[in-house]
Design a protein around this motif. Structure first.
Motif, PDB file in Angstrom:
ATOM      1  N   ILE A  94      22.429  35.362 111.072  1.00 58.82           N
ATOM      2  CA  ILE A  94      21.631  34.312 110.709  1.00 58.82           C
ATOM      3  C   ILE A  94      20.447  34.785 109.749  1.00 58.82           C
ATOM      4  CG2 ILE A  94      20.455  32.379 111.291  1.00 58.82           C
ATOM      5  CD1 ILE A  94      22.164  32.464 113.724  1.00 58.82           C
ATOM      6  N   VAL A  95      20.348  34.085 108.607  1.00 61.74           N
ATOM      7  CA  VAL A  95      19.097  34.460 107.757  1.00 61.74           C
ATOM      8  C   VAL A  95      18.425  32.973 107.521  1.00 61.74           C
ATOM      9  CG1 VAL A  95      20.223  36.296 106.873  1.00 61.74           C
ATOM     10  CG2 VAL A  95      20.488  34.225 105.589  1.00 61.74           C
ATOM     11  N   ASN A  96      17.288  33.087 106.839  1.00 67.36           N
ATOM     12  CA  ASN A  96      16.431  31.846 106.454  1.00 67.36           C
ATOM     13  C   ASN A  96      16.927  31.374 105.197  1.00 67.36           C
ATOM     14  OD1 ASN A  96      15.108  31.493 108.962  1.00 67.36           O
ATOM     15  ND2 ASN A  96      13.814  33.208 108.342  1.00 67.36           N
ATOM     16  N   ASP A  97      16.367  30.279 104.493  1.00 68.29           N
ATOM     17  CA  ASP A  97      16.987  29.736 103.372  1.00 68.29           C
ATOM     18  C   ASP A  97      15.880  29.875 102.331  1.00 68.29           C
ATOM     19  OD1 ASP A  97      18.286  28.046 101.651  1.00 68.29           O
ATOM     20  OD2 ASP A  97      17.468  26.243 102.252  1.00 68.29           O
ATOM     21  N   LEU A  98      16.708  30.666 101.265  1.00 73.14           N
ATOM     22  CA  LEU A  98      15.933  30.691  99.879  1.00 73.14           C
ATOM     23  C   LEU A  98      17.125  31.005  98.822  1.00 73.14           C
ATOM     24  CD1 LEU A  98      12.673  32.703  99.891  1.00 73.14           C
ATOM     25  CD2 LEU A  98      12.943  30.511  99.091  1.00 73.14           C
ATOM     26  N   PRO A  99      16.902  30.650  97.751  1.00 71.34           N
ATOM     27  CA  PRO A  99      17.951  30.800  96.795  1.00 71.34           C
ATOM     28  C   PRO A  99      18.978  32.221  96.720  1.00 71.34           C
ATOM     29  CG  PRO A  99      16.209  29.608  95.785  1.00 71.34           C
ATOM     30  CD  PRO A  99      15.683  30.030  96.863  1.00 71.34           C
ATOM     31  N   GLY A 100      20.058  32.437  96.949  1.00 69.00           N
ATOM     32  CA  GLY A 100      20.833  33.484  96.968  1.00 69.00           C
ATOM     33  C   GLY A 100      20.843  34.090  98.333  1.00 69.00           C
ATOM     34  N   PHE A 101      19.764  33.711  99.099  1.00 66.10           N
ATOM     35  CA  PHE A 101      19.849  34.271 100.590  1.00 66.10           C
ATOM     36  C   PHE A 101      19.691  35.764 100.610  1.00 66.10           C
ATOM     37  CE2 PHE A 101      23.279  30.870  99.921  1.00 66.10           C
ATOM     38  CZ  PHE A 101      22.454  29.957  99.945  1.00 66.10           C
ATOM     39  N   VAL A 102      20.302  36.260 101.243  1.00 60.87           N
ATOM     40  CA  VAL A 102      20.378  37.953 101.166  1.00 60.87           C
ATOM     41  C   VAL A 102      21.548  38.656 100.375  1.00 60.87           C
ATOM     42  CG1 VAL A 102      20.617  40.101 102.495  1.00 60.87           C
ATOM     43  CG2 VAL A 102      19.394  38.045 103.400  1.00 60.87           C
ATOM     44  N   SER A 103      22.727  38.219 100.797  1.00 60.98           N
ATOM     45  CA  SER A 103      23.856  38.866  99.954  1.00 60.98           C
ATOM     46  C   SER A 103      23.960  38.390  98.533  1.00 60.98           C
ATOM     47  CB  SER A 103      25.252  38.377 100.620  1.00 60.98           C
ATOM     48  OG  SER A 103      25.353  36.827 100.460  1.00 60.98           O
ATOM     49  N   ASN A 104      23.846  37.540  98.069  1.00 56.38           N
ATOM     50  CA  ASN A 104      23.980  37.153  96.556  1.00 56.38           C
ATOM     51  C   ASN A 104      22.715  37.205  95.794  1.00 56.38           C
ATOM     52  OD1 ASN A 104      26.695  36.476  96.592  1.00 56.38           O
ATOM     53  ND2 ASN A 104      26.340  34.427  96.820  1.00 56.38           N
ATOM     54  N   ARG A 105      21.623  37.330  96.451  1.00 51.27           N
ATOM     55  CA  ARG A 105      20.345  37.626  95.849  1.00 51.27           C
ATOM     56  C   ARG A 105      20.230  39.156  95.509  1.00 51.27           C
ATOM     57  NH1 ARG A 105      14.266  36.095  98.266  1.00 51.27           N
ATOM     58  NH2 ARG A 105      13.301  37.047  96.659  1.00 51.27           N
ATOM     59  N   ILE A 106      20.775  39.869  96.214  1.00 51.01           N
ATOM     60  CA  ILE A 106      21.111  41.269  95.764  1.00 51.01           C
ATOM     61  C   ILE A 106      22.198  41.556  95.096  1.00 51.01           C
ATOM     62  CG2 ILE A 106      21.202  43.754  96.952  1.00 51.01           C
ATOM     63  CD1 ILE A 106      19.653  42.672  99.222  1.00 51.01           C
ATOM     64  N   SER A 107      23.468  41.170  95.453  1.00 55.61           N
ATOM     65  CA  SER A 107      24.746  41.505  94.998  1.00 55.61           C
ATOM     66  C   SER A 107      24.776  41.147  93.555  1.00 55.61           C
ATOM     67  CB  SER A 107      25.960  41.031  95.754  1.00 55.61           C
ATOM     68  OG  SER A 107      25.924  39.762  95.635  1.00 55.61           O
ATOM     69  N   HIS A 108      24.156  40.041  93.359  1.00 56.56           N
ATOM     70  CA  HIS A 108      24.463  39.464  91.839  1.00 56.56           C
ATOM     71  C   HIS A 108      23.453  40.381  90.856  1.00 56.56           C
ATOM     72  CE1 HIS A 108      26.615  36.530  93.314  1.00 56.56           C
ATOM     73  NE2 HIS A 108      26.925  35.914  92.317  1.00 56.56           N
ATOM     74  N   LEU A 109      22.435  41.081  91.375  1.00 53.76           N
ATOM     75  CA  LEU A 109      21.851  41.932  90.404  1.00 53.76           C
ATOM     76  C   LEU A 109      22.570  43.235  90.286  1.00 53.76           C
ATOM     77  CD1 LEU A 109      18.224  42.335  92.417  1.00 53.76           C
ATOM     78  CD2 LEU A 109      18.740  41.222  90.168  1.00 53.76           C
ATOM     79  N   PHE A 110      23.592  43.794  91.024  1.00 47.54           N
ATOM     80  CA  PHE A 110      24.274  44.863  90.911  1.00 47.54           C
ATOM     81  C   PHE A 110      25.205  44.376  89.841  1.00 47.54           C
ATOM     82  CE2 PHE A 110      23.214  46.519  95.207  1.00 47.54           C
ATOM     83  CZ  PHE A 110      22.575  47.685  94.844  1.00 47.54           C
ATOM     84  N   MET A 111      26.017  43.384  90.257  1.00 44.91           N
ATOM     85  CA  MET A 111      26.986  42.610  89.401  1.00 44.91           C
ATOM     86  C   MET A 111      26.648  42.765  87.868  1.00 44.91           C
ATOM     87  SD  MET A 111      29.492  40.563  91.719  1.00 44.91           S
ATOM     88  CE  MET A 111      28.216  39.555  92.634  1.00 44.91           C
ATOM     89  N   ASN A 112      25.448  41.824  87.683  1.00 45.92           N
ATOM     90  CA  ASN A 112      24.876  41.890  86.311  1.00 45.92           C
ATOM     91  C   ASN A 112      24.331  43.175  85.816  1.00 45.92           C
ATOM     92  OD1 ASN A 112      24.070  39.581  84.508  1.00 45.92           O
ATOM     93  ND2 ASN A 112      21.810  39.902  85.261  1.00 45.92           N
ATOM     94  N   GLU A 113      23.913  43.678  86.289  1.00 57.68           N
ATOM     95  CA  GLU A 113      23.344  45.018  85.501  1.00 57.68           C
ATOM     96  C   GLU A 113      24.474  45.984  85.392  1.00 57.68           C
ATOM     97  OE1 GLU A 113      20.371  46.618  83.681  1.00 57.68           O
ATOM     98  OE2 GLU A 113      20.203  44.694  84.859  1.00 57.68           O
ATOM     99  N   ALA A 114      25.525  45.929  86.157  1.00 58.48           N
ATOM    100  CA  ALA A 114      26.787  46.562  85.598  1.00 58.48           C
ATOM    101  C   ALA A 114      27.386  46.239  84.298  1.00 58.48           C
ATOM    102  CB  ALA A 114      27.976  46.482  86.895  1.00 58.48           C
ATOM    103  N   ALA A 115      27.383  44.729  84.414  1.00 52.25           N
ATOM    104  CA  ALA A 115      27.764  44.173  82.955  1.00 52.25           C
ATOM    105  C   ALA A 115      27.150  44.781  81.618  1.00 52.25           C
ATOM    106  CB  ALA A 115      27.948  42.648  83.198  1.00 52.25           C
TER     107      ALA A 115
END
Length: 281
Positions: free
Chosen positions: A179-200
């Motif tokens: 359980i985490v608190n509410d902000l855009p992207g939460f934990v998983s996507n706030r971090i993982s999308h940085l990886f995917m985007n920079e990899a692109a």
């Protein structure tokens, strides 16, 4: 017997519906067209066979038995009798808004809304309805039946009763909650999308080929999948929509979408679901 409605028969909705049905729950899977529902039915049947191969120590029912617990429909009025709704529509605000304003009027008062959103804040979506205390984020991971842990997001008004009932439901299908608190992207996507985007960006800048980028993450860092393989699995269109949400909410340039990602989406190269992304399928 708890009855679950799953809205959206895309990649995630298919996995969520399959997972609930495999664990003996009655599921209504809703989408906007019979064509999408027919596709979902075929995918679930095929996925059950794959699930059996990956879980040889677990008895898995025949696909026909599992499918018999899922009602495939375009009729929202079926939500009048459900206990939980799991929403999986695209990460586009106008679509989310339309769906929640519609189902809030149909679902019973005790129905809990489980929001399987990628980045849009739970509190923002809950504000569209008159039941903010019954909203909770449930960020399922793909492939849903094989993943044992879910990122659960508590909105500003989410009640303790909603958290307890949601944890009980997810435990029934073998999921652990973080359980985490509410902000855009939460934990998983706030971090993982940085990886995917920079990899692109790395591929766009011709620093390395997609295979080499992913192999560095898998062989050097020990990740099971590389960031570009993950993007293809999620869907590049979903990744782009999520990056746009993160950028709009934080106004931080680190979330600016790689032009190569947007170009691939414009060309219809969505990843695994379209047969072509950074890799061919």
């Amino acid at each position: 017997m708890r009855k679950i409605a799953v809205i959206g028969a895309g990649t995630m909705g298919i996995g969520v519906a399959q997972n609930f049905a495999q664990e003996g729950l009655v599921v209504i899977l809703l989408d906007i067209s019979e064509e999408k529902l027919d596709y979902a039915k075929k995918e679930i049947s095929q996925n059950v066979r794959f699930h059996t191969l990956f879980n040889k120590n677990k008895i898995v029912e025949e696909s026909e038995k599992i499918l018999s617990r899922i009602k495939f429909s375009t009729d929202y009025q079926l939500l009048e009798q459900v206990d939980f709704v799991v929403e999986n529509v695209p990460e586009i605000w106008e679509i989310k808004k339309f769906v929640y304003e519609k189902i809030d009027k149909i679902c019973p008062d005790n129905c809990i809304f489980l929001v399987n959103t990628s980045c849009i804040p739970i509190t923002k979506i809950a504000a569209l309805t008159n039941r903010a205390e019954k909203f909770i984020g449930t960020h399922f991971m793909n492939p849903v039946p094989l993943m044992t842990t879910i990122e659960v997001i508590k909105g500003y008004h989410t009640s303790e009763d909603t958290i307890i009932r949601t944890k009980e439901l997810l435990k029934h299908i073998g999921k652990e909650c973080i359980i985490v608190n509410d902000l855009p992207g939460f934990v998983s996507n706030r971090i993982s999308h940085l990886f995917m985007n920079e990899a692109a960006f790395v591929v766009q800048d011709q620093v390395a080929e997609p295979k080499d980028v992913d192999n560095i993450f898998k062989k050097c860092y020990g990740h099971k999948m590389g960031p570009l393989e993950t993007a293809d699995l999620i869907g590049l269109d979903t990744v782009v929509n999520s990056l746009d949400v993160l950028y709009q909410n934080f106004q931080d340039s680190k979330y600016r979408c790689c032009p190569l990602l947007r170009k691939m989406v414009d060309a219809g190269l969505y990843g695994k679901k379209s047969g072509q992304g950074f890799y061919s399928y």
